[in-house]
Design a protein around this motif. Structure first.
Motif, PDB file in Angstrom:
ATOM      1  N   MET A 278       0.747  -1.137   0.002  1.00  7.92           N
ATOM      2  CA  MET A 278      -0.264   0.014   0.114  1.00  7.92           C
ATOM      3  C   MET A 278       0.965   1.204   0.091  1.00  7.92           C
ATOM      4  SD  MET A 278      -2.757   0.746   2.729  1.00  7.92           S
ATOM      5  CE  MET A 278      -3.558   2.582   2.865  1.00  7.92           C
ATOM      6  N   THR A 279       0.493   2.225  -0.938  1.00  7.43           N
ATOM      7  CA  THR A 279       1.408   3.518  -0.960  1.00  7.43           C
ATOM      8  C   THR A 279       0.820   4.367   0.038  1.00  7.43           C
ATOM      9  OG1 THR A 279       1.766   3.082  -3.174  1.00  7.43           O
ATOM     10  CG2 THR A 279       2.066   5.234  -2.351  1.00  7.43           C
ATOM     11  N   ARG A 280       1.556   5.113   0.946  1.00 10.06           N
ATOM     12  CA  ARG A 280       1.262   6.183   2.057  1.00 10.06           C
ATOM     13  C   ARG A 280       1.851   7.374   1.252  1.00 10.06           C
ATOM     14  NH1 ARG A 280       4.522   7.771   5.884  1.00 10.06           N
ATOM     15  NH2 ARG A 280       5.808   5.584   5.525  1.00 10.06           N
TER      16      ARG A 280
ATOM     17  N   GLY B 111       4.973   9.304  -2.279  1.00 10.83           N
ATOM     18  CA  GLY B 111       4.690   8.126  -1.990  1.00 10.83           C
ATOM     19  C   GLY B 111       5.707   7.097  -1.227  1.00 10.83           C
ATOM     20  N   PHE B 112       5.277   6.748  -0.124  1.00 10.69           N
ATOM     21  CA  PHE B 112       6.012   5.468   0.255  1.00 10.69           C
ATOM     22  C   PHE B 112       5.303   4.313   0.447  1.00 10.69           C
ATOM     23  CE2 PHE B 112       7.794   9.590   1.954  1.00 10.69           C
ATOM     24  CZ  PHE B 112       9.141   9.157   1.772  1.00 10.69           C
ATOM     25  N   GLU B 113       6.025   3.391  -0.116  1.00 14.65           N
ATOM     26  CA  GLU B 113       5.520   1.903   0.137  1.00 14.65           C
ATOM     27  C   GLU B 113       5.529   1.522   1.570  1.00 14.65           C
ATOM     28  OE1 GLU B 113       3.604   0.349  -2.180  1.00 14.65           O
ATOM     29  OE2 GLU B 113       4.057   2.170  -3.626  1.00 14.65           O
ATOM     30  N   ASP B 114       4.630   0.919   1.925  1.00 12.89           N
ATOM     31  CA  ASP B 114       4.671   0.313   3.520  1.00 12.89           C
ATOM     32  C   ASP B 114       4.515  -1.141   3.409  1.00 12.89           C
ATOM     33  OD1 ASP B 114       4.597   2.943   4.678  1.00 12.89           O
ATOM     34  OD2 ASP B 114       2.259   2.849   4.819  1.00 12.89           O
TER      35      ASP B 114
ATOM     36  N   TYR C 296      10.289   7.845  -6.579  1.00 14.01           N
ATOM     37  CA  TYR C 296       8.991   7.961  -5.761  1.00 14.01           C
ATOM     38  C   TYR C 296       7.746   8.558  -6.480  1.00 14.01           C
ATOM     39  CZ  TYR C 296      12.342   7.451  -1.793  1.00 14.01           C
ATOM     40  OH  TYR C 296      13.677   7.186  -1.043  1.00 14.01           O
ATOM     41  N   ASP C 297       6.714   8.072  -6.202  1.00 11.29           N
ATOM     42  CA  ASP C 297       5.428   8.534  -6.733  1.00 11.29           C
ATOM     43  C   ASP C 297       5.378   9.799  -6.310  1.00 11.29           C
ATOM     44  OD1 ASP C 297       4.867   6.121  -8.386  1.00 11.29           O
ATOM     45  OD2 ASP C 297       3.779   5.146  -6.852  1.00 11.29           O
TER      46      ASP C 297
END
Length: 104
Positions: free
Chosen positions: A1-3, A101-104, A89-90
């Protein structure tokens, strides 16, 4: 999920500009190319030098230390001496906020 994390307002990075942000222990270079934002890790994978200090040629950033080039859209290596892509990064714009965007 992207945060997604807000890192700046659109007024802070004008067309043709770039800024480096310290976000969650990552130095992230954000570029504005013709109104579209791109984000990559601000570390050359060849020698850990800062990429955002280099010249930008279209979508290519050239490391100021040894001339390795990377595509700011994908992080791909475009010329040696680097052989490992730089993390990208997105980026999205919500209202006036630039978010990474960071991938969790």
């Amino acid at each position: 999920m992207t945060r997604f994390v807000t890192i700046a307002n659109v007024s802070e990075i004008g067309p043709g500009d770039r800024e480096v942000f310290d976000v969650e222990e990552h130095y992230i270079a954000v570029f504005n190319v013709d109104g579209t934002y791109y984000a990559i890790e601000d570390v050359c994978t060849h020698d850990d030098g800062p990429l955002a200090d280099g010249e930008l040629y279209g979508f290519q950033i050239e490391c100021p230390r040894h001339g390795a080039r990377f595509d700011i859209r994908t992080g791909a290596v475009l010329s040696m001496p680097a052989v490992i892509p730089v993390p990208r990064y997105d980026v999205r714009v919500e209202g006036d906020e630039i978010q990474i965007g960071f991938e969790d």
